[in-house]
Design a protein around this motif. Sequence first.
Motif, PDB file in Angstrom:
ATOM      1  N   ARG A 157      44.671 -32.127 -28.988  1.00  0.00           N
ATOM      2  CA  ARG A 157      45.985 -32.481 -28.487  1.00  0.00           C
ATOM      3  C   ARG A 157      47.008 -31.582 -29.156  1.00  0.00           C
ATOM      4  NH1 ARG A 157      46.941 -38.326 -31.319  1.00  0.00           N
ATOM      5  NH2 ARG A 157      46.197 -37.748 -33.367  1.00  0.00           N
ATOM      6  N   GLU A 183      65.135 -37.513 -22.072  1.00  0.00           N
ATOM      7  CA  GLU A 183      64.205 -37.153 -23.144  1.00  0.00           C
ATOM      8  C   GLU A 183      64.252 -38.177 -24.268  1.00  0.00           C
ATOM      9  OE1 GLU A 183      62.023 -34.543 -23.499  1.00  0.00           O
ATOM     10  OE2 GLU A 183      62.446 -34.206 -21.382  1.00  0.00           O
ATOM     11  N   PHE A 186      61.084 -45.077 -25.804  1.00  0.00           N
ATOM     12  CA  PHE A 186      60.224 -46.039 -25.117  1.00  0.00           C
ATOM     13  C   PHE A 186      58.783 -45.941 -25.646  1.00  0.00           C
ATOM     14  CE2 PHE A 186      57.053 -46.792 -21.774  1.00  0.00           C
ATOM     15  CZ  PHE A 186      57.271 -48.141 -21.546  1.00  0.00           C
ATOM     16  N   PHE A 187      58.255 -44.721 -25.714  1.00  0.00           N
ATOM     17  CA  PHE A 187      56.874 -44.563 -26.164  1.00  0.00           C
ATOM     18  C   PHE A 187      56.717 -45.003 -27.618  1.00  0.00           C
ATOM     19  CE2 PHE A 187      56.846 -41.212 -22.720  1.00  0.00           C
ATOM     20  CZ  PHE A 187      56.135 -42.008 -21.842  1.00  0.00           C
ATOM     21  N   CYS A 198      56.586 -48.768 -27.702  1.00  0.00           N
ATOM     22  CA  CYS A 198      55.269 -49.249 -27.289  1.00  0.00           C
ATOM     23  C   CYS A 198      54.289 -49.182 -28.458  1.00  0.00           C
ATOM     24  CB  CYS A 198      54.723 -48.415 -26.133  1.00  0.00           C
ATOM     25  SG  CYS A 198      55.585 -48.701 -24.587  1.00  0.00           S
ATOM     26  N   ALA A 199      54.316 -48.049 -29.174  1.00  0.00           N
ATOM     27  CA  ALA A 199      53.396 -47.883 -30.302  1.00  0.00           C
ATOM     28  C   ALA A 199      53.690 -48.918 -31.382  1.00  0.00           C
ATOM     29  CB  ALA A 199      53.502 -46.468 -30.863  1.00  0.00           C
ATOM     30  N   PRO A 258      51.956 -51.422 -19.566  1.00  0.00           N
ATOM     31  CA  PRO A 258      52.993 -50.496 -20.056  1.00  0.00           C
ATOM     32  C   PRO A 258      52.907 -50.263 -21.556  1.00  0.00           C
ATOM     33  CG  PRO A 258      53.966 -52.574 -19.322  1.00  0.00           C
ATOM     34  CD  PRO A 258      52.533 -52.608 -18.913  1.00  0.00           C
ATOM     35  N   VAL A 259      52.701 -51.330 -22.329  1.00  0.00           N
ATOM     36  CA  VAL A 259      52.691 -51.161 -23.786  1.00  0.00           C
ATOM     37  C   VAL A 259      51.490 -50.313 -24.230  1.00  0.00           C
ATOM     38  CG1 VAL A 259      52.538 -52.349 -26.006  1.00  0.00           C
ATOM     39  CG2 VAL A 259      53.939 -53.313 -24.185  1.00  0.00           C
ATOM     40  N   GLY A 301      51.889 -46.699 -22.919  1.00  0.00           N
ATOM     41  CA  GLY A 301      53.011 -46.094 -23.637  1.00  0.00           C
ATOM     42  C   GLY A 301      52.634 -45.745 -25.069  1.00  0.00           C
ATOM     43  N   ALA A 302      51.930 -46.660 -25.734  1.00  0.00           N
ATOM     44  CA  ALA A 302      51.515 -46.396 -27.112  1.00  0.00           C
ATOM     45  C   ALA A 302      50.528 -45.230 -27.155  1.00  0.00           C
ATOM     46  CB  ALA A 302      50.885 -47.644 -27.727  1.00  0.00           C
ATOM     47  N   VAL A 351      50.464 -42.683 -25.095  1.00  0.00           N
ATOM     48  CA  VAL A 351      51.262 -41.462 -24.935  1.00  0.00           C
ATOM     49  C   VAL A 351      51.918 -41.110 -26.260  1.00  0.00           C
ATOM     50  CG1 VAL A 351      53.318 -40.466 -23.850  1.00  0.00           C
ATOM     51  CG2 VAL A 351      51.678 -41.757 -22.468  1.00  0.00           C
ATOM     52  N   TYR A 352      52.440 -42.138 -26.952  1.00  0.00           N
ATOM     53  CA  TYR A 352      53.099 -41.865 -28.234  1.00  0.00           C
ATOM     54  C   TYR A 352      52.111 -41.254 -29.225  1.00  0.00           C
ATOM     55  CZ  TYR A 352      55.603 -42.287 -32.571  1.00  0.00           C
ATOM     56  OH  TYR A 352      56.193 -41.977 -33.766  1.00  0.00           O
ATOM     57  N   PHE A 353      50.948 -41.901 -29.380  1.00  0.00           N
ATOM     58  CA  PHE A 353      49.984 -41.431 -30.377  1.00  0.00           C
ATOM     59  C   PHE A 353      49.466 -40.029 -30.043  1.00  0.00           C
ATOM     60  CE2 PHE A 353      49.169 -46.051 -31.459  1.00  0.00           C
ATOM     61  CZ  PHE A 353      49.806 -45.963 -32.678  1.00  0.00           C
ATOM     62  N   GLU A 354      49.310 -39.727 -28.734  1.00  0.00           N
ATOM     63  CA  GLU A 354      48.732 -38.430 -28.368  1.00  0.00           C
ATOM     64  C   GLU A 354      49.768 -37.320 -28.266  1.00  0.00           C
ATOM     65  OE1 GLU A 354      45.468 -37.647 -28.132  1.00  0.00           O
ATOM     66  OE2 GLU A 354      45.192 -39.664 -28.929  1.00  0.00           O
ATOM     67  N   TYR A 394      53.436 -37.596 -29.173  1.00  0.00           N
ATOM     68  CA  TYR A 394      54.624 -37.594 -30.024  1.00  0.00           C
ATOM     69  C   TYR A 394      54.296 -37.687 -31.512  1.00  0.00           C
ATOM     70  CZ  TYR A 394      57.757 -38.313 -26.024  1.00  0.00           C
ATOM     71  OH  TYR A 394      58.454 -38.175 -24.866  1.00  0.00           O
ATOM     72  N   ALA A 395      53.348 -38.560 -31.845  1.00  0.00           N
ATOM     73  CA  ALA A 395      53.183 -38.941 -33.251  1.00  0.00           C
ATOM     74  C   ALA A 395      52.826 -37.748 -34.118  1.00  0.00           C
ATOM     75  CB  ALA A 395      52.088 -40.005 -33.374  1.00  0.00           C
ATOM     76  N   LEU A 423      45.228 -55.196 -24.981  1.00  0.00           N
ATOM     77  CA  LEU A 423      45.992 -54.054 -25.496  1.00  0.00           C
ATOM     78  C   LEU A 423      45.124 -52.976 -26.170  1.00  0.00           C
ATOM     79  CD1 LEU A 423      48.846 -53.039 -25.615  1.00  0.00           C
ATOM     80  CD2 LEU A 423      49.202 -54.324 -27.716  1.00  0.00           C
ATOM     81  N   VAL A 446      42.861 -47.507 -26.237  1.00  0.00           N
ATOM     82  CA  VAL A 446      41.760 -46.581 -26.522  1.00  0.00           C
ATOM     83  C   VAL A 446      41.389 -45.776 -25.286  1.00  0.00           C
ATOM     84  CG1 VAL A 446      39.335 -46.448 -27.150  1.00  0.00           C
ATOM     85  CG2 VAL A 446      40.837 -47.979 -28.386  1.00  0.00           C
ATOM     86  N   GLN A 468      44.094 -43.263 -24.392  1.00  0.00           N
ATOM     87  CA  GLN A 468      44.077 -42.124 -25.315  1.00  0.00           C
ATOM     88  C   GLN A 468      42.957 -41.150 -24.955  1.00  0.00           C
ATOM     89  OE1 GLN A 468      44.298 -44.349 -29.218  1.00  0.00           O
ATOM     90  NE2 GLN A 468      45.311 -42.459 -29.773  1.00  0.00           N
ATOM     91  N   TRP A 505      59.193 -34.641 -22.177  1.00  0.00           N
ATOM     92  CA  TRP A 505      59.104 -35.714 -21.178  1.00  0.00           C
ATOM     93  C   TRP A 505      58.675 -35.154 -19.829  1.00  0.00           C
ATOM     94  CZ3 TRP A 505      57.917 -39.978 -19.315  1.00  0.00           C
ATOM     95  CH2 TRP A 505      58.544 -40.599 -18.233  1.00  0.00           C
ATOM     96  N   ILE A 516      54.965 -34.581 -19.987  1.00  0.00           N
ATOM     97  CA  ILE A 516      54.242 -35.848 -19.892  1.00  0.00           C
ATOM     98  C   ILE A 516      54.251 -36.382 -18.470  1.00  0.00           C
ATOM     99  CG2 ILE A 516      54.304 -38.269 -20.619  1.00  0.00           C
ATOM    100  CD1 ILE A 516      55.444 -37.220 -23.308  1.00  0.00           C
TER     101      ILE A 516
END
Lengths: 320, 280
Positions: free
Chosen positions: A15, A38, A44-45, A48-49, B78-79, B82-83, B85-88, B90-91, B145, B150, B153, B175, B178
């Motif tokens: 990734r 953006e 939002f993401f 969610c996390a 959604p949660v 969304g999570a 997407v965040y972990f892959e 953004y994080a 969830l 998993v 991801q 964004w 994504i």
Amino acid sequence: MMADGSRPKSPEPARAPPDGPLAPAFPGGGTASLALSERVAARFFQLCAVLAALAAIAVAATLGSEAVLFFTEVSPVRFFSELAWTPLAEEPRFGVLPLIAATAQITAGAAVVAFPLGLLTAIYAEYYADPRVAGLLTVAVTVLAAVPTVVYGYVALNFVTPALRNIWPSIEAYNGISACLVVGVMILPTVALLSRGALKAVSPSLTDAGLALGASSARVLVRVVLPAASRGIAAALALALARAAGETMIVTLAAGNQARLTWSPLEGIRTLTAYIAQASMGDAASGTLEYRAFFAVAAVLFAITYAVNALGRWLAGGRR
Amino acid sequence: MKRFRHHGPVSAAGSVAASVTLATAMTLIAILLVQARGVLDFGFLLGTPSRFAAQAGIGPALAGTLWLTLLTAAIACPVGVGAAVYFEEYAPRTRTMLAIESAVANLAGVPPLVFGVAGLALFVRGLGLGSTVLAGGLTLAMLALPTVLVTSQEAIRQVPTGVRAAAYALGATRWEVIRRQVLPAAAPGIVTGLTLALARTAGAAAPLLVIGAASFITYAPGTPGDPLTALPTRVFAWSARSQPGFTALAAGAGVVLLALLLVLHLAGMALRRRLAGAAR
């Protein structure tokens, strides 16, 4: 996967390393200059996390805090050493070992049924079957995976136990062996589907090389394919074991509710899960020792299945 | 594909195992259908539980399960996605973040029953929701969830890095990458995961028993605040009664539940195929 079972080094990160080479360089560096969409998307993401992490923490914290309260009244030493579980007796005894032993018996019995059947079915479907037969097997395994566990429990109680009575007339109405067999069938799809995935990951060039050297197909399978897929298969088995240990409805319906230590598969036993299911239906009031007891048992179950599952994920190489 | 010739001990053992697997699946379906014949009709689907087997139906339980599935989907999809997407995407890849990620992911293997115990303390008693459809939906959402996370991801990770690199090179923002590249390409895999998670929760009886799904609710829940009742717990209640009439009812409710789950699977497969076509 390579022959020795190690994973090839990925030439590139799977990734994008955030803020690494792939992230666009924004003038000014900060996020303040970003378009509203953006910033909203990023927030939002992130939210969610945070929610997902909070849910995980909430589960662990709830079990943990009630279990700690339980252990202030019942010492962990007694909990893990006494041999009787009688929470409702005049002088209640909280020895969790009979429950753990029953869970171990059911899990081991289910493994004896599901491991050979599931693994051989996967090998047969992947290497021997006609495409049509392989398709049929996939449908059968998918159906077995779709059947809700409570329906399995119904079949265990009303059909498997009566059938076993023809073999062993002394079998009790609630017994371990019926639950073992049916839990085995329930985890069969997990074993078959995941180990077939592991077999698929073995490079055809390895099997071709083995066959070209004149080895029989059985020899290629045992000496080449299985070693190469061993980590994936072990992961499949670990995940199946975790599911068997946590299975509730089949054991509640078919294995009964008597906490006792016995080697006889024809007698009723009470697993960790069956105790929780039965005790919670009794509507115990918050704050009582009885209420906290099933949180303590749930915490034990959580710890066991979490560890086995983490082992399975580690074996599968899911985490980098 | 890489087929071996049929001879030798492994082939023989494999064909025996495969036959047993096939026969088990067919026997199971046959038992359910034979037991449920004569029960399945509109009166059964729409009727209410009764002390008399001949008059009993699964109307409220069916409505309860539909409610629960909707609530679970509305919260966990959604949660969870969304999570993921965040972990892959953004994080920052720090040790702490990876630890959080795997802690949540490992919950996917924790038994549904344990989520029920947590739900009892958190929602039924903690938030004071009581044994309602809402408490059930929240509990099942917690259960779904980790699986949604998993599988999403995994699907997002399958999108080649080159796709992202190309989009960024053309000046797309994160964004935009994504929304226009990663999610469309990962959509089929995400849908498969959602189907899996929803089917798992819709068929789960254990957590609902723990949070107090009543088996004798005679009216269909109309709002999330109504008392909790669901098909899997209905099957359980009837299975535990040994009178012959109720055995057939349990089989009937089981067949309806299984049919519902298979419809969910088929809908997921159809949606997956459409999305895979659209991504191409």
